[in-house]
Structure formats: C-alpha cells, structure tokens
Scaffold this motif. Structure first.
Motif, PDB file in Angstrom:
ATOM      1  N   HIS A  71       0.836  -1.213   0.000  1.00  0.00           N
ATOM      2  CA  HIS A  71       0.000   0.000   0.000  1.00  0.00           C
ATOM      3  C   HIS A  71       0.867   1.259   0.000  1.00  0.00           C
ATOM      4  CE1 HIS A  71      -3.895  -1.807   0.115  1.00  0.00           C
ATOM      5  NE2 HIS A  71      -3.624  -2.494   1.212  1.00  0.00           N
ATOM      6  N   ILE A  72       1.990   1.225   0.694  1.00  0.00           N
ATOM      7  CA  ILE A  72       2.887   2.383   0.702  1.00  0.00           C
ATOM      8  C   ILE A  72       3.490   2.587  -0.690  1.00  0.00           C
ATOM      9  CG2 ILE A  72       5.076   3.277   1.612  1.00  0.00           C
ATOM     10  CD1 ILE A  72       4.288   1.918   4.304  1.00  0.00           C
ATOM     11  N   ILE A  73       3.921   1.499  -1.327  1.00  0.00           N
ATOM     12  CA  ILE A  73       4.461   1.592  -2.688  1.00  0.00           C
ATOM     13  C   ILE A  73       3.386   2.090  -3.647  1.00  0.00           C
ATOM     14  CG2 ILE A  73       5.362   0.226  -4.617  1.00  0.00           C
ATOM     15  CD1 ILE A  73       6.722  -1.568  -2.473  1.00  0.00           C
ATOM     16  N   THR A  74       2.177   1.567  -3.518  1.00  0.00           N
ATOM     17  CA  THR A  74       1.070   1.992  -4.372  1.00  0.00           C
ATOM     18  C   THR A  74       0.759   3.467  -4.160  1.00  0.00           C
ATOM     19  OG1 THR A  74       0.145  -0.228  -4.252  1.00  0.00           O
ATOM     20  CG2 THR A  74      -1.321   1.500  -5.035  1.00  0.00           C
ATOM     21  N   LEU A  75       0.797   3.913  -2.930  1.00  0.00           N
ATOM     22  CA  LEU A  75       0.551   5.328  -2.624  1.00  0.00           C
ATOM     23  C   LEU A  75       1.566   6.220  -3.331  1.00  0.00           C
ATOM     24  CD1 LEU A  75      -0.962   7.499  -0.940  1.00  0.00           C
ATOM     25  CD2 LEU A  75       0.694   7.069   0.862  1.00  0.00           C
ATOM     26  N   VAL A  76       2.833   5.828  -3.304  1.00  0.00           N
ATOM     27  CA  VAL A  76       3.879   6.624  -3.964  1.00  0.00           C
ATOM     28  C   VAL A  76       3.625   6.682  -5.469  1.00  0.00           C
ATOM     29  CG1 VAL A  76       6.340   6.693  -4.506  1.00  0.00           C
ATOM     30  CG2 VAL A  76       5.600   6.207  -2.171  1.00  0.00           C
TER      31      VAL A  76
ATOM     32  N   LYS B  51     -11.670   5.926 -14.987  1.00  0.00           N
ATOM     33  CA  LYS B  51     -11.100   6.503 -16.201  1.00  0.00           C
ATOM     34  C   LYS B  51     -10.475   7.860 -15.885  1.00  0.00           C
ATOM     35  CE  LYS B  51     -12.568   3.366 -19.044  1.00  0.00           C
ATOM     36  NZ  LYS B  51     -11.685   2.388 -19.577  1.00  0.00           N
ATOM     37  N   ASP B  52      -9.347   8.132 -16.519  1.00  0.00           N
ATOM     38  CA  ASP B  52      -8.701   9.434 -16.384  1.00  0.00           C
ATOM     39  C   ASP B  52      -9.252  10.351 -17.464  1.00  0.00           C
ATOM     40  OD1 ASP B  52      -7.110   8.571 -14.295  1.00  0.00           O
ATOM     41  OD2 ASP B  52      -5.502   7.904 -15.622  1.00  0.00           O
ATOM     42  N   HIS B  53     -10.219  11.191 -17.095  1.00  0.00           N
ATOM     43  CA  HIS B  53     -10.875  12.045 -18.080  1.00  0.00           C
ATOM     44  C   HIS B  53      -9.941  13.122 -18.620  1.00  0.00           C
ATOM     45  CE1 HIS B  53     -14.747  10.196 -17.564  1.00  0.00           C
ATOM     46  NE2 HIS B  53     -14.642  10.325 -16.256  1.00  0.00           N
TER      47      HIS B  53
ATOM     48  N   ASN C 287      -0.954  10.959 -10.517  1.00  0.00           N
ATOM     49  CA  ASN C 287      -2.262  11.599 -10.336  1.00  0.00           C
ATOM     50  C   ASN C 287      -3.418  10.609 -10.326  1.00  0.00           C
ATOM     51  OD1 ASN C 287      -1.139  14.178 -10.178  1.00  0.00           O
ATOM     52  ND2 ASN C 287      -1.094  14.350 -12.400  1.00  0.00           N
ATOM     53  N   LYS C 288      -3.224   9.475  -9.709  1.00  0.00           N
ATOM     54  CA  LYS C 288      -4.289   8.491  -9.504  1.00  0.00           C
ATOM     55  C   LYS C 288      -4.861   8.713  -8.101  1.00  0.00           C
ATOM     56  CE  LYS C 288      -4.264   5.204 -12.746  1.00  0.00           C
ATOM     57  NZ  LYS C 288      -5.445   4.788 -13.444  1.00  0.00           N
ATOM     58  N   PRO C 289      -6.084   8.230  -7.840  1.00  0.00           N
ATOM     59  CA  PRO C 289      -6.661   8.387  -6.500  1.00  0.00           C
ATOM     60  C   PRO C 289      -5.813   7.679  -5.437  1.00  0.00           C
ATOM     61  CG  PRO C 289      -8.337   7.718  -8.076  1.00  0.00           C
ATOM     62  CD  PRO C 289      -7.021   7.623  -8.774  1.00  0.00           C
ATOM     63  N   ILE C 290      -5.598   8.366  -4.318  1.00  0.00           N
ATOM     64  CA  ILE C 290      -4.760   7.808  -3.253  1.00  0.00           C
ATOM     65  C   ILE C 290      -5.565   7.367  -2.034  1.00  0.00           C
ATOM     66  CG2 ILE C 290      -2.714   9.089  -3.950  1.00  0.00           C
ATOM     67  CD1 ILE C 290      -3.320  11.032  -1.623  1.00  0.00           C
TER      68      ILE C 290
END
Length: 110
Positions: A43-48, A94-96, A54-57
């Motif tokens: 989860h820490i790696i994913t957060l970084v 989706k990234d609008h 610019n993905k949801p954290i």
C-alpha cells in the motif's frame, strides 16, 4: 502510469481475499500476521506510484490504516472489504483529463 493501475488492482485483489470471512483470517493467522506487513508495504508503494501519476490515493491510505488495524477480527474483515471496494474503484476509474489532447494557448495570451 500502467504501474500505478496495476498496483491498485493487485492490492485490491489482496484486500478482497483477506476480506473473505474465515479465509482471510486464516491466512493472516497462519502467516503469523506477516501478510498484514506485506500488504502495508504494498500500500505504501502503491501510494507513492499513485501520487506520482495523479491516480486516487484514498484506497492506498485506507489500505495502510487497514493493515495496521486488521489484527482485530471483525473490524479487520470490514476494513479489508471496504478497502478492496475503494481500490477496485480507483483501479478502473477513467482518467478524463488524459483522454483529450491539451488545447494550445490562445493567440496573444503570452
């Protein structure tokens, strides 16, 4: 950007499995709670990665909290399932702002 989406999906699957009643608890207990530490690191790696792309954290932050509190039996199951929902949503969102090419600046706007 693919790495962030892949990590969101992998952590969502892990959280979904750990949220299954009896199965998740058994996996945590048999691993000596090592699974919770591994998910914390993931989860820490994913957060970084998500913050860099610019993905949801929110799902990753919730996953960190879940990894710390999941040793509490019923609360852990609820947190794992909730976190899995947030992570799956973030993974498939989706990234609008990236679907459209950026517009050039207006003439004379410099």
């Amino acid at each position: 950007m693919k790495a962030a989406g892949t990590l969101l999906l992998v952590t969502a699957i892990f959280e979904g499995i750990l949220g299954i009643p009896l199965l998740g608890g058994t996996l945590v207990m048999l691993s000596g709670y090592t699974v919770l530490f591994v998910t914390l690191v993931l989860h820490i790696i994913t957060l970084v990665f998500c913050s860099q792309h610019n993905k949801p954290i929110v799902g990753s932050i919730l996953g960190i909290v879940t990894s710390v509190l999941a040793w509490i039996p019923i609360l852990g199951m609820i947190l794992h399932l909730t976190t899995a929902v947030f992570l799956f949503y973030a993974a498939f969102k989706k990234d609008h702002h990236q679907q459209h090419p950026p517009y050039p600046p207006a003439p004379g706007s410099f």
